[in-house]
Design a protein around this motif. Structure first.
Motif, PDB file in Angstrom:
ATOM      1  N   GLY A 270       1.147  -1.632  -0.039  1.00  0.00           N
ATOM      2  CA  GLY A 270      -0.286  -0.045  -0.087  1.00  0.00           C
ATOM      3  C   GLY A 270       0.916   1.261  -0.212  1.00  0.00           C
ATOM      4  N   LEU A 271       1.826   1.074   0.439  1.00  0.00           N
ATOM      5  CA  LEU A 271       2.667   2.996   1.040  1.00  0.00           C
ATOM      6  C   LEU A 271       3.846   2.747  -0.147  1.00  0.00           C
ATOM      7  CD1 LEU A 271       4.264   1.956   3.952  1.00  0.00           C
ATOM      8  CD2 LEU A 271       2.596   3.221   3.724  1.00  0.00           C
ATOM      9  N   LYS A 272       3.925   1.401  -1.068  1.00  0.00           N
ATOM     10  CA  LYS A 272       4.706   1.371  -2.090  1.00  0.00           C
ATOM     11  C   LYS A 272       3.742   2.309  -3.079  1.00  0.00           C
ATOM     12  CE  LYS A 272       7.212  -1.576  -5.995  1.00  0.00           C
ATOM     13  NZ  LYS A 272       6.705  -2.252  -6.062  1.00  0.00           N
ATOM     14  N   LYS A 273       2.486   2.103  -3.614  1.00  0.00           N
ATOM     15  CA  LYS A 273       1.001   2.678  -4.185  1.00  0.00           C
ATOM     16  C   LYS A 273       1.498   4.870  -3.750  1.00  0.00           C
ATOM     17  CE  LYS A 273      -1.188  -1.094  -5.301  1.00  0.00           C
ATOM     18  NZ  LYS A 273      -2.142  -1.779  -4.455  1.00  0.00           N
ATOM     19  N   LEU A 280      11.580   2.218   3.169  1.00  0.00           N
ATOM     20  CA  LEU A 280      11.772   0.956   4.820  1.00  0.00           C
ATOM     21  C   LEU A 280      12.070   1.797   6.320  1.00  0.00           C
ATOM     22  CD1 LEU A 280      10.522  -1.604   6.216  1.00  0.00           C
ATOM     23  CD2 LEU A 280      12.269  -2.369   5.676  1.00  0.00           C
ATOM     24  N   ARG A 281      13.112   2.545   5.820  1.00  0.00           N
ATOM     25  CA  ARG A 281      13.756   2.907   6.758  1.00  0.00           C
ATOM     26  C   ARG A 281      13.067   4.755   7.298  1.00  0.00           C
ATOM     27  NH1 ARG A 281      18.900   2.003   9.292  1.00  0.00           N
ATOM     28  NH2 ARG A 281      19.487   1.113   7.160  1.00  0.00           N
ATOM     29  N   THR A 282      12.894   4.739   6.119  1.00  0.00           N
ATOM     30  CA  THR A 282      12.499   6.383   6.816  1.00  0.00           C
ATOM     31  C   THR A 282      10.434   6.096   7.141  1.00  0.00           C
ATOM     32  OG1 THR A 282      11.725   6.404   4.305  1.00  0.00           O
ATOM     33  CG2 THR A 282      13.544   7.618   5.533  1.00  0.00           C
ATOM     34  N   VAL A 283      10.078   5.115   6.724  1.00  0.00           N
ATOM     35  CA  VAL A 283       8.532   4.771   7.755  1.00  0.00           C
ATOM     36  C   VAL A 283       9.314   4.499   8.103  1.00  0.00           C
ATOM     37  CG1 VAL A 283       7.117   2.743   7.186  1.00  0.00           C
ATOM     38  CG2 VAL A 283       7.645   3.832   5.494  1.00  0.00           C
ATOM     39  N   ARG A 285      11.180   4.742  10.905  1.00  0.00           N
ATOM     40  CA  ARG A 285      11.697   5.850  11.590  1.00  0.00           C
ATOM     41  C   ARG A 285      10.063   7.436  12.067  1.00  0.00           C
ATOM     42  NH1 ARG A 285      17.435   8.803  11.642  1.00  0.00           N
ATOM     43  NH2 ARG A 285      18.372   7.282  12.490  1.00  0.00           N
ATOM     44  N   HIS A 286       9.720   6.441  11.044  1.00  0.00           N
ATOM     45  CA  HIS A 286       8.164   7.959  11.038  1.00  0.00           C
ATOM     46  C   HIS A 286       7.552   7.012  12.437  1.00  0.00           C
ATOM     47  CE1 HIS A 286       5.260  10.122  10.206  1.00  0.00           C
ATOM     48  NE2 HIS A 286       4.147   9.362  10.253  1.00  0.00           N
ATOM     49  N   HIS A 287       7.803   5.820  12.324  1.00  0.00           N
ATOM     50  CA  HIS A 287       6.908   5.505  13.709  1.00  0.00           C
ATOM     51  C   HIS A 287       7.055   4.754  14.902  1.00  0.00           C
ATOM     52  CE1 HIS A 287       4.371   4.660   9.930  1.00  0.00           C
ATOM     53  NE2 HIS A 287       2.556   4.527  10.626  1.00  0.00           N
ATOM     54  N   LEU A 288       8.699   4.452  15.083  1.00  0.00           N
ATOM     55  CA  LEU A 288       9.104   3.826  15.581  1.00  0.00           C
ATOM     56  C   LEU A 288      10.173   4.511  16.587  1.00  0.00           C
ATOM     57  CD1 LEU A 288       9.164   0.115  14.070  1.00  0.00           C
ATOM     58  CD2 LEU A 288       8.027   0.685  15.926  1.00  0.00           C
ATOM     59  N   PRO A 289      10.971   4.181  17.294  1.00  0.00           N
ATOM     60  CA  PRO A 289      11.855   5.373  18.146  1.00  0.00           C
ATOM     61  C   PRO A 289      13.368   4.630  16.710  1.00  0.00           C
ATOM     62  CG  PRO A 289      11.018   3.683  19.433  1.00  0.00           C
ATOM     63  CD  PRO A 289      10.377   3.412  18.991  1.00  0.00           C
ATOM     64  N   ASP A 290      13.898   5.940  16.281  1.00  0.00           N
ATOM     65  CA  ASP A 290      14.945   5.699  16.202  1.00  0.00           C
ATOM     66  C   ASP A 290      15.736   5.242  15.564  1.00  0.00           C
ATOM     67  OD1 ASP A 290      13.351   7.645  14.700  1.00  0.00           O
ATOM     68  OD2 ASP A 290      15.512   9.537  15.038  1.00  0.00           O
ATOM     69  N   ARG A 291      16.137   3.816  16.347  1.00  0.00           N
ATOM     70  CA  ARG A 291      17.254   3.049  16.987  1.00  0.00           C
ATOM     71  C   ARG A 291      17.195   1.590  17.037  1.00  0.00           C
ATOM     72  NH1 ARG A 291      19.454   3.237  22.929  1.00  0.00           N
ATOM     73  NH2 ARG A 291      20.009   1.753  22.746  1.00  0.00           N
ATOM     74  N   GLU A 305      14.533   2.569  -2.626  1.00  0.00           N
ATOM     75  CA  GLU A 305      13.012   3.221  -2.720  1.00  0.00           C
ATOM     76  C   GLU A 305      11.966   1.900  -3.006  1.00  0.00           C
ATOM     77  OE1 GLU A 305      13.001   6.372  -6.854  1.00  0.00           O
ATOM     78  OE2 GLU A 305      13.818   7.115  -4.731  1.00  0.00           O
ATOM     79  N   PHE A 306      11.215   2.600  -2.852  1.00  0.00           N
ATOM     80  CA  PHE A 306       9.601   1.076  -2.180  1.00  0.00           C
ATOM     81  C   PHE A 306       9.479   0.795  -4.039  1.00  0.00           C
ATOM     82  CE2 PHE A 306       7.294   2.776   1.480  1.00  0.00           C
ATOM     83  CZ  PHE A 306       8.643   1.565   2.251  1.00  0.00           C
ATOM     84  N   SER A 307      10.156   1.866  -5.054  1.00  0.00           N
ATOM     85  CA  SER A 307       9.536   1.476  -6.273  1.00  0.00           C
ATOM     86  C   SER A 307      11.013   0.595  -6.657  1.00  0.00           C
ATOM     87  CB  SER A 307       9.171   2.962  -7.067  1.00  0.00           C
ATOM     88  OG  SER A 307      10.649   3.473  -6.943  1.00  0.00           O
ATOM     89  N   ASN A 308      11.768   0.415  -6.513  1.00  0.00           N
ATOM     90  CA  ASN A 308      12.723  -0.425  -7.029  1.00  0.00           C
ATOM     91  C   ASN A 308      12.246  -2.104  -6.256  1.00  0.00           C
ATOM     92  OD1 ASN A 308      13.537   1.378  -8.655  1.00  0.00           O
ATOM     93  ND2 ASN A 308      14.907   2.481  -7.193  1.00  0.00           N
ATOM     94  N   VAL A 309      11.485  -2.111  -5.619  1.00  0.00           N
ATOM     95  CA  VAL A 309      11.758  -3.489  -5.022  1.00  0.00           C
ATOM     96  C   VAL A 309      10.915  -4.100  -5.185  1.00  0.00           C
ATOM     97  CG1 VAL A 309      11.572  -4.393  -2.150  1.00  0.00           C
ATOM     98  CG2 VAL A 309      12.279  -2.177  -2.305  1.00  0.00           C
TER      99      VAL A 309
END
Ligand code: FDA
Length: 394
Positions: A270-273, A280-283, A285-291, A305-309
């Motif tokens: 869904g996020l790829k669309k 993945l890392r930025t997504v 980091r948006h939801h969870l503590p950075d570490r 980036e998602f478009s290449n996965v």
């Protein structure tokens, strides 16, 4: 030899509640306590504020070889009954979260309330009295405690379980039960941090990081899941979600952690669309503590980036985040366990009175019995309810 109608071994939560009920009925009661003061576990509970019950307490919140056993006592003495008692003693309290009730002031108020409920003329709470031997002859129990003998026709085992030996907790209740031919369900630590080994050890580098998760363990009827916070520690995993799930975990089994409520196999597709340029890392980091986000991203390893996965890799990553598998190599043991699972088998006891079926006059209550509650005030509710069931039957 001091003679009583009832001797209760242990002035903890269950023993004091039982003593109050028995004393109020006019019975002469001795409560023998090895510590220098009563209710020491109550005093340290709930960070010193005692999470004394849970408004949601019901038989479903307890583990036992016989999950039906606790129903009767819990239904006859409910959280509401204990709250009424607390209110009668004008103890201020508040709900913290998930139905957990704590004193506004101090846990000492709960101990004092229980002592005040014991009629002075009938109940002797005797401290510095470690029970070392019990005999049963001619319908009388003879109890040796710190060089003094006591006798009574009724004896209540309320000496708790072996969690936190530093505080003097032992398996005394089990030894006594075995002496009288009662079976004991193998005791093990519960509500306890889990330790990590093998590849999971790498997660220890996250020590101190906390995040809301859903933790799962067990199989079949013993399957459970808890949505609360988890905490990475220098030895493994802790926090409420982990303590809860530890009671259902058995050595050799995996636990599953859902790191994000929205994560499932289709989540990243869904996020790829919607966000083809995100990765993945930025997504994360948006939801969870950075570490934590970085540790998960490093292990999953989708850096572009998602478009290449390819979708299949996104599905696999989403599924992993929805059910990350850890293989704990153990627990932090009785030293850190809030309670003990197992104990005196409920098959040996009447669920109405807590009396041993094979040994009339012998009773067992509280944590000594194979009934263990979830984290959150449930264990005290069992101590109160089993103490009342027994105290009223004496
Ligand atoms: P408990 O252990 O309270 O009492 C047994 C008594 O018997 C003790 O006073 C002991 O000294 C005495 N004794 C043992 N052997 C003896 C002997 N040979 N002779 C004489 N006396 C002897 N639960 C909850 O619902 N809410 C909470 O907030 C918490 N918090 C919490 C924090 C921590 C750090 C721990 C370790 C545990 C909790 N718990 C809890 C769990 C709760 O404390 C526990 O379930 C109850 O205290 C059990 O009550 P019992 O009366 O059965 O045993």
């Amino acid at each position: 030899m001091e003679k009583y109608d009832v001797i209760i071994l242990g002035a903890g939560a269950a023993g004091l509640m039982c003593a109050a009920r028995a004393g109020q009925k006019g019975l002469r009661v001795a409560v023998l306590e090895k510590a220098e003061k009563p209710g020491k576990k109550i005093l340290i509970s709930g960070g010193g504020r005692c999470n004394f019950t849970n408004v949601n307490a019901g038989a479903g919140n307890f583990l036992s070889d016989n999950p039906h056993f606790a129903k009767s006592a819990l239904a006859r003495y409910t959280a509401r009954d204990f709250i009424d008692l607390v209110k009668r003693h004008e103890i201020a309290f508040h709900e913290k979260t998930l139905g957990q009730l704590f004193c506004d002031g101090s846990a000492m108020q709960i101990v004092q309330m229980l002592l005040d409920e014991c009629p002075e003329e009938n109940v002797d709470v005797i401290c510095d009295a470690e029970v070392t031997a019990v005999e049963h002859k001619g319908g009388q129990f003879a109890v040796m405690a710190s060089e003094q003998m006591y006798s009574s026709p009724k004896l209540v085992i309320a000496t708790g379980g072996p969690s936190i030996p530093k505080m003097g907790a032992t398996g005394f209740a089990y030894d006594l039960a075995r002496q009288f031919g009662l079976k004991v369900v193998e005791p093990r630590p519960a509500l306890v941090p889990l330790t990590l080994g093998g590849d999971d050890v790498l997660f220890r580098e996250l020590s101190g990081v906390s995040a809301p998760v859903t933790a799962r363990a067990g199989a079949g009827k013993k399957k459970a899941e808890f949505a609360e916070a988890a905490l990475f520690t220098h030895r493994g995993l802790s926090g409420p979600a982990i303590l809860q799930i530890s009671s259902y975990w058995r050595s050799g089994e995996e636990i599953g952690i859902k790191f994000l409520p929205e994560a499932d196999a289709e989540w990243l597709i869904g996020l790829k669309k919607d966000y083809p340029r995100a990765n993945l890392r930025t997504v994360l980091r948006h939801h969870l503590p950075d570490r934590l986000a970085d540790a998960l991203a490093d292990r999953i390893g989708l850096e572009t980036e998602f478009s290449n996965v390819p979708d299949k890799d996104l599905r696999s990553a989403g599924a992993q985040l929805a059910d990350w598998r850890f293989s704990p190599n153990g627990t932090e043991g009785f030293a850190k366990a809030e309670v003990t699972i197992g104990g005196i088998s409920t098959a040996e006891l009447s669920s109405q009175t807590m009396e041993a079926k094979k040994v009339p006059g012998l009773y067992a209550i509280g944590e000594a019995v194979d009934v263990t509650g979830w984290l959150g005030g449930y264990n005290f509710q069992w101590a109160w309810a089993s103490g009342v069931a027994c105290g009223e039957a004496l």
